[in-house]
Design a protein around this motif. Structure first.
Motif, mmCIF file in Angstrom:
data_model
loop_
_atom_site.group_PDB
_atom_site.id
_atom_site.type_symbol
_atom_site.label_atom_id
_atom_site.label_comp_id
_atom_site.label_asym_id
_atom_site.label_seq_id
_atom_site.Cartn_x
_atom_site.Cartn_y
_atom_site.Cartn_z
ATOM 1 N N LEU A 3 37.917 52.742 33.624
ATOM 2 C CA LEU A 3 37.940 51.996 34.878
ATOM 3 C C LEU A 3 37.051 52.723 35.880
ATOM 4 C CD1 LEU A 3 40.709 50.202 36.636
ATOM 5 C CD2 LEU A 3 39.562 51.954 37.924
ATOM 6 N N ARG A 4 36.027 52.018 36.340
ATOM 7 C CA ARG A 4 35.073 52.644 37.269
ATOM 8 C C ARG A 4 34.896 51.755 38.494
ATOM 9 N NH1 ARG A 4 30.454 54.066 32.706
ATOM 10 N NH2 ARG A 4 31.883 55.086 31.257
ATOM 11 N N PRO A 5 35.447 52.152 39.602
ATOM 12 C CA PRO A 5 35.264 51.352 40.817
ATOM 13 C C PRO A 5 34.017 51.794 41.591
ATOM 14 C CG PRO A 5 37.062 52.935 41.071
ATOM 15 C CD PRO A 5 36.347 53.289 39.814
ATOM 16 N N PHE A 6 33.313 50.817 42.132
ATOM 17 C CA PHE A 6 32.115 51.116 42.927
ATOM 18 C C PHE A 6 32.080 50.260 44.177
ATOM 19 C CE2 PHE A 6 30.926 51.726 38.452
ATOM 20 C CZ PHE A 6 30.454 53.018 38.491
ATOM 21 N N LEU A 7 31.333 50.736 45.149
ATOM 22 C CA LEU A 7 31.012 49.906 46.311
ATOM 23 C C LEU A 7 29.512 49.639 46.268
ATOM 24 C CD1 LEU A 7 33.046 51.650 49.136
ATOM 25 C CD2 LEU A 7 33.434 49.365 48.227
ATOM 26 N N VAL A 8 29.139 48.415 46.562
ATOM 27 C CA VAL A 8 27.729 48.035 46.490
ATOM 28 C C VAL A 8 27.186 47.854 47.895
ATOM 29 C CG1 VAL A 8 26.100 46.311 45.638
ATOM 30 C CG2 VAL A 8 28.223 46.748 44.388
ATOM 31 N N ARG A 9 25.991 48.356 48.120
ATOM 32 C CA ARG A 9 25.332 48.023 49.383
ATOM 33 C C ARG A 9 23.820 47.950 49.165
ATOM 34 N NH1 ARG A 9 26.514 53.702 51.817
ATOM 35 N NH2 ARG A 9 24.579 54.763 51.374
ATOM 36 N N ALA A 10 23.195 47.147 50.033
ATOM 37 C CA ALA A 10 21.741 47.023 49.952
ATOM 38 C C ALA A 10 21.110 48.342 50.385
ATOM 39 C CB ALA A 10 21.275 45.888 50.853
ATOM 40 N N LYS A 11 19.925 48.592 49.884
ATOM 41 C CA LYS A 11 19.256 49.872 50.169
ATOM 42 C C LYS A 11 19.057 50.089 51.670
ATOM 43 C CE LYS A 11 16.699 50.529 45.885
ATOM 44 N NZ LYS A 11 15.404 50.252 45.230
#
Lengths: 332, 23
Positions: A288-296
């Motif tokens: 289980l790998r949680p991530f947060l995504v954001r634009a560069k």
């Protein structure tokens, strides 16, 4: 966690019990030997993310409950396969749970012992019922029932679930102020099937020219000699967070020696790339790998991603600012 | 072990672009 979509993603591994249950379901029952990897990237369970949030006791709870489940399952299979009235040695296997050093063993033991002494009364109704039945069965225990209930580990398991579920944190003092101790025979807390030990004992092993020699020596006196004595008893070795080079070296040595005959479970390990030769065939059973995504070019991080492996395939789930729950994005 | 972060990021980007286009 509020976005978690349980119907798509399974049990939320936010409590040790939920994690153990979800992970145990990902093991196939016929997997009795070989190396399995559990990769649970939640900060409180993952030393790879730094020591700030890591909780060694919580990690030990997950490992303890998981191996208990697997050992129990193996035991049930063996009992089914044999005559239930004649339990063979193979039907009562045990697990060795390894942590880095004796200091870690002591801190985990301290919490477990404390819990064993202070059960709460705010268990769920189901747990209450289970415990009442267990107590009744234990009080009825006599020669006729000895065969059926010759090992109270089953009941200890239920109690350890209650203990773990009832604690919101694993702090040694967490139960002091809020929880009302229940009078209970602590001997019913069965730890006979899980042996907690350290890889290196009191030895402090750092990287250097004599590292290998020190690792082998420490392993010999702390683990190998014990396994030699218990070789007919133990069929599972689980190691929590082998992340340093000496620990990974020790794990490789254990894998080389025991992977053909025992089940070896590595919980949140960290290896150099490429993987050490001994671990080439290790299988990731649950991840289980949680991530947060954001634009560069933005600091906005409203999109959440979870990469999950439960069976063969890897799944990617996403929850952006508009979604209330995770939805499945892709399967790899 | 597991999918690359580049692939995960590409999936996410595609999803977000699609969502933006829809709205």
């Amino acid at each position: 966690e509020t976005s978690w979509n349980q119907s798509l993603m399974g049990n939320i591994p936010t409590t040790p019990m939920a994690a153990a249950q979800e992970i145990a379901d990902c093991f196939f029952t016929h997997e009795n030997a070989g190396v399995s990897i559990i990769d649970l990237q939640l900060p409180s369970l993952d030393l790879r993310q730094g020591a700030r949030w890591y909780d060694a006791v919580l990690a030990a709870d997950v490992a303890h409950l998981l191996v208990e489940r697997l050992v129990q399952r193996q035991r049930d299979n063996n009992v089914d396969a044999n005559d239930t009235n004649k339990q063979t040695p193979s039907s009562s296997k045990k697990a060795l749970l390894l942590v880095r050093d004796e200091a870690t063993v002591r801190s985990i033991e301290r919490v477990w012992e404390k819990r064993a002494l202070s059960f709460t009364e705010d268990d769920t109704e189901e747990e209450e019922n289970d415990e009442e039945e267990d107590e009744q069965e234990m009080s009825n225990n006599n020669e006729e029932t000895t065969v059926l209930y010759d090992d109270f580990a089953d009941f200890g398991f239920l109690e350890s679930i209650a203990a773990v579920e009832s604690l919101s944190t694993s702090s040694p003092n967490a139960s002091d102020s809020q929880q009302k101790p229940r009078k209970r025979n602590t001997e019913t807390i069965d730890r006979r099937r899980i042996q907690l030990q350290s890889l290196f004992g009191e030895a402090i092993i750092s990287e250097g020219a004599d590292m290998e020699q020190k690792v082998i020596r420490a392993l010999q006196s702390n683990v190998v000699s014990y396994l030699k004595e218990q070789q007919d008893e133990i069929d599972t070795i689980a190691m929590i967070a082998p992340v340093t080079r000496p620990e990974v070296m020790a794990i490789c040595a254990l894998v080389q020696k025991y992977a053909k005959t025992m089940r070896i479970i590595l919980i949140n390990p960290h290896f150099a790339k490429p993987r050490p030769m001994e671990l080439q065939h290790a299988k990731t059973v649950y991840s289980l790998r949680p991530f947060l995504v954001r634009a560069k070019d933005s600091r906005k991080t409203l999109t959440k991603i979870v990469v999950l492996k439960r069976k063969q395939e890897w799944e990617v789930f996403i929850s952006d600012s508009a979604s209330e729950q995770f939805e499945r994005l892709a399967v790899n | 072990d597991g999918p690359s972060m580049e692939w995960v990021a590409a999936c996410a980007q595609q999803y977000l672009q699609q969502k933006n286009a829809e709205s």
